[in-house]
Design an enzyme around this catalytic site. Sequence first.
Site, PDB file in Angstrom:
ATOM      1  N   ASP A  14      14.254  42.592  95.704  1.00 10.69           N
ATOM      2  CA  ASP A  14      14.481  42.740  94.282  1.00 10.69           C
ATOM      3  C   ASP A  14      15.977  42.986  94.023  1.00 10.69           C
ATOM      4  OD1 ASP A  14      14.162  43.896  91.566  1.00 10.69           O
ATOM      5  OD2 ASP A  14      14.434  45.768  92.586  1.00 10.69           O
ATOM      6  N   ASP A  16      18.085  44.556  90.791  1.00 11.97           N
ATOM      7  CA  ASP A  16      18.330  45.736  90.064  1.00 11.97           C
ATOM      8  C   ASP A  16      17.597  47.074  90.920  1.00 11.97           C
ATOM      9  OD1 ASP A  16      20.163  45.137  87.555  1.00 11.97           O
ATOM     10  OD2 ASP A  16      18.394  43.671  87.485  1.00 11.97           O
ATOM     11  N   ARG A 129      13.537  33.729  77.514  1.00  9.63           N
ATOM     12  CA  ARG A 129      13.915  32.950  78.608  1.00  9.63           C
ATOM     13  C   ARG A 129      12.999  31.839  78.898  1.00  9.63           C
ATOM     14  NH1 ARG A 129      14.809  38.526  81.803  1.00  9.63           N
ATOM     15  NH2 ARG A 129      16.605  39.400  80.695  1.00  9.63           N
ATOM     16  N   ASP A 187       9.562  43.538  80.132  1.00 10.04           N
ATOM     17  CA  ASP A 187       9.334  42.023  80.086  1.00 10.04           C
ATOM     18  C   ASP A 187       8.019  41.480  79.804  1.00 10.04           C
ATOM     19  OD1 ASP A 187      12.042  41.655  81.345  1.00 10.04           O
ATOM     20  OD2 ASP A 187      11.366  42.206  83.317  1.00 10.04           O
ATOM     21  N   ASP A 215      12.167  48.633  93.984  1.00  7.09           N
ATOM     22  CA  ASP A 215      12.244  50.060  93.600  1.00  7.09           C
ATOM     23  C   ASP A 215      11.219  50.339  92.565  1.00  7.09           C
ATOM     24  OD1 ASP A 215      13.580  48.547  91.819  1.00  7.09           O
ATOM     25  OD2 ASP A 215      14.645  50.167  91.007  1.00  7.09           O
ATOM     26  N   ASP A 229       0.749  43.228  97.338  1.00 11.78           N
ATOM     27  CA  ASP A 229       0.067  41.989  97.809  1.00 11.78           C
ATOM     28  C   ASP A 229      -0.240  42.043  99.239  1.00 11.78           C
ATOM     29  OD1 ASP A 229      -0.043  39.070  96.379  1.00 11.78           O
ATOM     30  OD2 ASP A 229       0.197  39.123  98.662  1.00 11.78           O
ATOM     31  N   THR A 232       2.326  40.636 101.742  1.00  8.88           N
ATOM     32  CA  THR A 232       3.727  41.076 101.986  1.00  8.88           C
ATOM     33  C   THR A 232       3.493  42.514 102.563  1.00  8.88           C
ATOM     34  OG1 THR A 232       3.889  42.141 100.110  1.00  8.88           O
ATOM     35  CG2 THR A 232       4.787  40.008  99.995  1.00  8.88           C
TER      36      THR A 232
HETATM   37  O1  M1P Z   1      15.544  42.838  87.496  1.00  5.72           O
HETATM   38  C1  M1P Z   1      15.248  43.544  86.573  1.00  5.72           C
HETATM   39  C2  M1P Z   1      15.352  43.885  85.108  1.00  5.72           C
HETATM   40  O2  M1P Z   1      16.869  43.692  84.807  1.00  5.72           O
HETATM   41  C3  M1P Z   1      16.886  43.663  83.554  1.00  5.72           C
HETATM   42  O3  M1P Z   1      16.695  44.861  83.016  1.00  5.72           O
HETATM   43  P1  M1P Z   1      17.308  45.891  82.166  1.00  5.72           P
HETATM   44  O4  M1P Z   1      18.224  45.320  81.175  1.00  5.72           O
HETATM   45  O5  M1P Z   1      16.172  46.750  81.186  1.00  5.72           O
HETATM   46  O6  M1P Z   1      17.932  47.162  83.144  1.00  5.72           O
HETATM   47  C4  M1P Z   1      16.385  42.393  82.518  1.00  5.72           C
HETATM   48  O7  M1P Z   1      16.895  41.394  82.986  1.00  5.72           O
HETATM   49  C5  M1P Z   1      14.909  42.450  82.772  1.00  5.72           C
HETATM   50  O8  M1P Z   1      14.202  41.412  82.676  1.00  5.72           O
HETATM   51  C6  M1P Z   1      14.572  42.519  84.493  1.00  5.72           C
HETATM   52  O9  M1P Z   1      13.224  42.683  84.842  1.00  5.72           O
END
Ligand code: M1P
Length: 254
Positions: A14, A16, A129, A187, A215, A229, A232
């Site tokens: 992942d 973020d 999107r 989302d 996370d 899943d 994984t």
């Molecule tokens: O990658 C995780 C999320 O990143 C963004 O979230 P936020 O702006 O709330 O921190 C968005 O792009 C979200 O779509 C995505 O899931």
Amino acid sequence: MASQRDTSTICIFDVDGTLTAPRLKVLPDMEEFLQKLKSKVHVALVGGSDLVKIEEQMDPTKNDTVTKKFDYVFSENGLVAFKDGEKVGQENLLNYVGEEKLQKVINFAMKYMSAITLPAKRGTFFEFRSSMINICPVGRSCSQAERLQFAAYDKEHNMRETFRAALMKEFPDAGLVFAIGGQISIDVYPVGWDKTFCLKFIEKGNYKTIHFFGDKTDPGGNDHEIFSDPRTIGHKVTSPEDTMKQVSELFFKD
Ligand code: M1P
């Protein structure tokens, strides 16, 4: 002699909160670490964000396109997919769900958000999107300080969880998922269009071992489905530093 890559193993990350702080740029030590890992096993990224955001975060020096730096890059949960720099898949939310249903969700969300007061409201409350709608109560054009302010407010007041519950109650049979992916938004995408979607591309690689690091692995988080899943081995991480620590224990122990 340089050791060969183990092509039967892939690590999917992942973005973020796992490789970067939410919506911020990757740090040089993480970039170096991922390339070192790529010399040992295959490496893939899967983000909820669109490709523009993943590019901004994971290729801050713009030396190369991010899709060429990793074996696979999956944006929008893998609904937009790249292998070795080539696009191998793209889905379309509007064709799949239809205008009528999407408008009902947007109208409900607009009404809900218009009735609440937050520490700040800025612009771009919806981002439409290719494969999902991102709903953002503070507005995606908020500053970094306003983002953190909203995140703290949300932690205290559970604003997004309550909003998500209201969306699920209103649209129980719409075939849509309402997931909390990042710090400030929700989302919305069809059932099955979560991060497990990317596994259909990975499966073509005949990997024996598929590690996933994320996370937001608890129920309702956008890493939950792929983390749990059976295809994984899921690893829950708490920060980019924790990701490096857990990956090092698996692959760089000696
Ligand atoms: O990658 C995780 C999320 O990143 C963004 O979230 P936020 O702006 O709330 O921190 C968005 O792009 C979200 O779509 C995505 O899931």
